[in-house]
Design a protein around this motif. Structure first.
Motif, PDB file in Angstrom:
ATOM      1  N   PHE A  43       0.813  -1.208   0.000  1.00 25.05           N
ATOM      2  CA  PHE A  43       0.000   0.000   0.000  1.00 25.05           C
ATOM      3  C   PHE A  43       0.854   1.268   0.000  1.00 25.05           C
ATOM      4  N   ILE A  44       2.160   1.117  -0.202  1.00 22.05           N
ATOM      5  CA  ILE A  44       3.069   2.268  -0.208  1.00 22.05           C
ATOM      6  C   ILE A  44       3.009   2.962  -1.566  1.00 22.05           C
ATOM      7  N   LYS A  45       2.881   4.290  -1.554  1.00 22.33           N
ATOM      8  CA  LYS A  45       2.871   5.070  -2.788  1.00 22.33           C
ATOM      9  C   LYS A  45       4.300   5.255  -3.293  1.00 22.33           C
ATOM     10  N   PRO A  46       4.485   5.475  -4.580  1.00 23.14           N
ATOM     11  CA  PRO A  46       5.847   5.639  -5.119  1.00 23.14           C
ATOM     12  C   PRO A  46       6.624   6.787  -4.479  1.00 23.14           C
ATOM     13  N   ASP A  47       5.950   7.892  -4.147  1.00 25.53           N
ATOM     14  CA  ASP A  47       6.657   9.027  -3.551  1.00 25.53           C
ATOM     15  C   ASP A  47       6.943   8.823  -2.072  1.00 25.53           C
ATOM     16  N   ASP A  48       6.513   7.712  -1.468  1.00 24.61           N
ATOM     17  CA  ASP A  48       6.796   7.418  -0.065  1.00 24.61           C
ATOM     18  C   ASP A  48       7.749   6.243   0.105  1.00 24.61           C
TER      19      ASP A  48
ATOM     20  N   ARG B  46       7.900  -5.035  -8.835  1.00 23.71           N
ATOM     21  CA  ARG B  46       6.881  -5.518  -9.771  1.00 23.71           C
ATOM     22  C   ARG B  46       5.492  -5.123  -9.296  1.00 23.71           C
ATOM     23  N   GLY B  47       5.288  -5.085  -7.963  1.00 22.26           N
ATOM     24  CA  GLY B  47       4.011  -4.639  -7.440  1.00 22.26           C
ATOM     25  C   GLY B  47       3.765  -3.161  -7.719  1.00 22.26           C
ATOM     26  N   ILE B  48       4.808  -2.325  -7.567  1.00 20.28           N
ATOM     27  CA  ILE B  48       4.684  -0.900  -7.899  1.00 20.28           C
ATOM     28  C   ILE B  48       4.351  -0.728  -9.377  1.00 20.28           C
ATOM     29  N   TYR B  49       5.019  -1.486 -10.217  1.00 19.57           N
ATOM     30  CA  TYR B  49       4.770  -1.397 -11.655  1.00 19.57           C
ATOM     31  C   TYR B  49       3.343  -1.835 -11.992  1.00 19.57           C
ATOM     32  N   ARG B  50       2.879  -2.891 -11.346  1.00 21.25           N
ATOM     33  CA  ARG B  50       1.553  -3.424 -11.633  1.00 21.25           C
ATOM     34  C   ARG B  50       0.454  -2.445 -11.203  1.00 21.25           C
ATOM     35  N   ARG B  51       0.670  -1.727 -10.094  1.00 20.08           N
ATOM     36  CA  ARG B  51      -0.367  -0.830  -9.572  1.00 20.08           C
ATOM     37  C   ARG B  51      -0.388   0.528 -10.263  1.00 20.08           C
ATOM     38  N   TYR B  52       0.788   1.025 -10.697  1.00 25.27           N
ATOM     39  CA  TYR B  52       0.858   2.410 -11.174  1.00 25.27           C
ATOM     40  C   TYR B  52       1.258   2.543 -12.642  1.00 25.27           C
ATOM     41  N   CYS B  53       1.794   1.503 -13.261  1.00 20.58           N
ATOM     42  CA  CYS B  53       2.331   1.651 -14.617  1.00 20.58           C
ATOM     43  C   CYS B  53       1.680   0.734 -15.639  1.00 20.58           C
ATOM     44  N   GLU B  54       1.391  -0.469 -15.241  1.00 22.53           N
ATOM     45  CA  GLU B  54       0.914  -1.464 -16.208  1.00 22.53           C
ATOM     46  C   GLU B  54      -0.397  -1.008 -16.855  1.00 22.53           C
ATOM     47  N   LYS B  55      -0.452  -1.151 -18.161  1.00 21.23           N
ATOM     48  CA  LYS B  55      -1.636  -0.813 -18.961  1.00 21.23           C
ATOM     49  C   LYS B  55      -1.994   0.668 -18.904  1.00 21.23           C
ATOM     50  N   HIS B  56      -1.034   1.494 -18.534  1.00 21.55           N
ATOM     51  CA  HIS B  56      -1.290   2.934 -18.537  1.00 21.55           C
ATOM     52  C   HIS B  56      -1.172   3.464 -19.965  1.00 21.55           C
ATOM     53  N   PRO B  57      -2.086   4.315 -20.411  1.00 22.73           N
ATOM     54  CA  PRO B  57      -2.040   4.765 -21.818  1.00 22.73           C
ATOM     55  C   PRO B  57      -0.803   5.586 -22.163  1.00 22.73           C
ATOM     56  N   LYS B  58      -0.171   6.228 -21.181  1.00 22.91           N
ATOM     57  CA  LYS B  58       0.997   7.063 -21.449  1.00 22.91           C
ATOM     58  C   LYS B  58       2.326   6.321 -21.297  1.00 22.91           C
TER      59      LYS B  58
END
Length: 341
Positions: A95-100, A122-134
């Protein structure tokens, strides 16, 4: 008067100026102690004046033995507190945000080692990056590859995470600071022709106090999620209206940077001074090689995590040094032309 054995020193309840003037130590900082001793038991250097508050509210100053900090310091492991199992920190890490992430890694050893695990990134990537349009295609992470995972996720976050995107936008609104690149070593130089101008790139790496070459097993190197060949490296991008040839600068140190107005006051002129070796970098030493770029349209400085940083490839580790990563110059730079004869 000499001290008599067995005689105790009686300190008056009312503390006077005479007591401060004749005190063996200046009364600057009051320290608390628990052991009360007499004059004949310890030397003057071991005494300290301590303020005590009586039950009736009055203050009393007594001589007490100094505390030996070297012996009385509490062990960190013996301090009171709750010790949680590592599995608890592991579940919290989801549940940790990337900026924390930096604050989470600094809590204790368990949280630090969690941030060095492949599953965490991999968890950070899956929650915030994967399948992102940008998210660019080059930053899409495959399932089986662990080498350099951390730096790829961080680069991807600057395309997908709102906090990091705002940080890039704020830096773009500010003026670039090429002067901060002084004392960095030039790794490579290359050119790029745009629609309206030429772009000249200088890849500069921060010189460490002690650089050591470590040899790792190849399979061990493949598992390094923290591998980042571009760490401590910045790229200086200079956009000019015309093309300017740059001499070979690989291995030289940037010693001076000067930005002045060019003739006509419409553009800038950039002066870059280079010297061989960091020991020759000083204000009193003239640069051995000077690069002058005129009619400069704009100047940019990019860190390795910036979306516009020119990452050419993300290959697996090979047995070459970083200076040989991409030493691009004109193909005929060293060739003798008939016009020069």
């Amino acid at each position: 008067m000499p001290k008599k054995k067995g005689q105790k020193k009686n300190i008056p309840r009312d503390f006077t100026i005479n007591d401060s003037a004749n005190a063996p130590k200046p009364v600057a900082r009051v320290k608390k102690s628990t052991t009360e001793v007499t004059w004949d038991q310890i030397a003057d250097d071991d005494l300290d004046i301590v303020e005590e508050i009586n039950e009736d509210g009055t203050k009393n100053f007594v001589y007490k033995k100094k505390r030996n900090n070297s012996k009385c310091e509490d062990n960190i492991d013996d301090r009171p507190g709750n010790v949680y199992p590592e599995i608890i920190w592991y579940w919290i890490s989801q549940f940790i945000k990337p900026d924390d992430i930096g604050n989470f890694a600094g809590i204790n050893r368990a949280t630090y080692f969690i941030t060095r695990c492949e599953s965490f990134w991999r968890g950070i990537y899956r929650r915030y990056c994967e399948k992102h349009p940008k998210l660019p295609v080059k930053l899409q992470i495959d399932t089986f590859r662990a080498y350099g995972l951390r730096q790829r996720v961080i680069r991807a976050l600057y395309h997908t995470h709102d906090v990091f995107i705002k940080k890039v936008a704020q830096q773009a609104a500010q003026d670039s600071k090429p002067h901060d690149l002084v004392k960095r070593r030039c790794v490579s130089v290359w050119y790029c022709k745009g629609a309206a101008h030429w772009s000249i790139y200088f890849k500069l790496k921060k010189m460490q106090a002690t650089e050591s070459v470590q040899s790792h097993d190849f399979f061990e190197e493949l598992g390094r999620i923290d591998a980042n060949p571009e760490e401590n490296t910045q790229v200086l991008q200079v956009n000019c209206q015309h093309f300017y040839e740059v001499p070979p600068l690989m291995g030289m140190t940037l010693s001076s940077v000067s930005v002045v107005l060019s003739q006509g006051f419409r553009h800038h002129r950039l002066h870059l001074g280079f010297n061989t070796g960091s020991h020759n970098v000083s204000k009193d030493i003239l640069p051995e090689c000077t690069v002058v770029l005129d009619k400069v349209v704009n100047i940019f400085v990019f860190d390795w995590w910036h979306p516009k940083y020119p990452h050419f490839d993300n290959n697996l580790p090979i047995n070459v040094v970083d200076e040989e990563s991409l030493p691009v110059l004109k193909k005929d730079f060293f060739a003798t032309r008939d016009a020069d004869l």
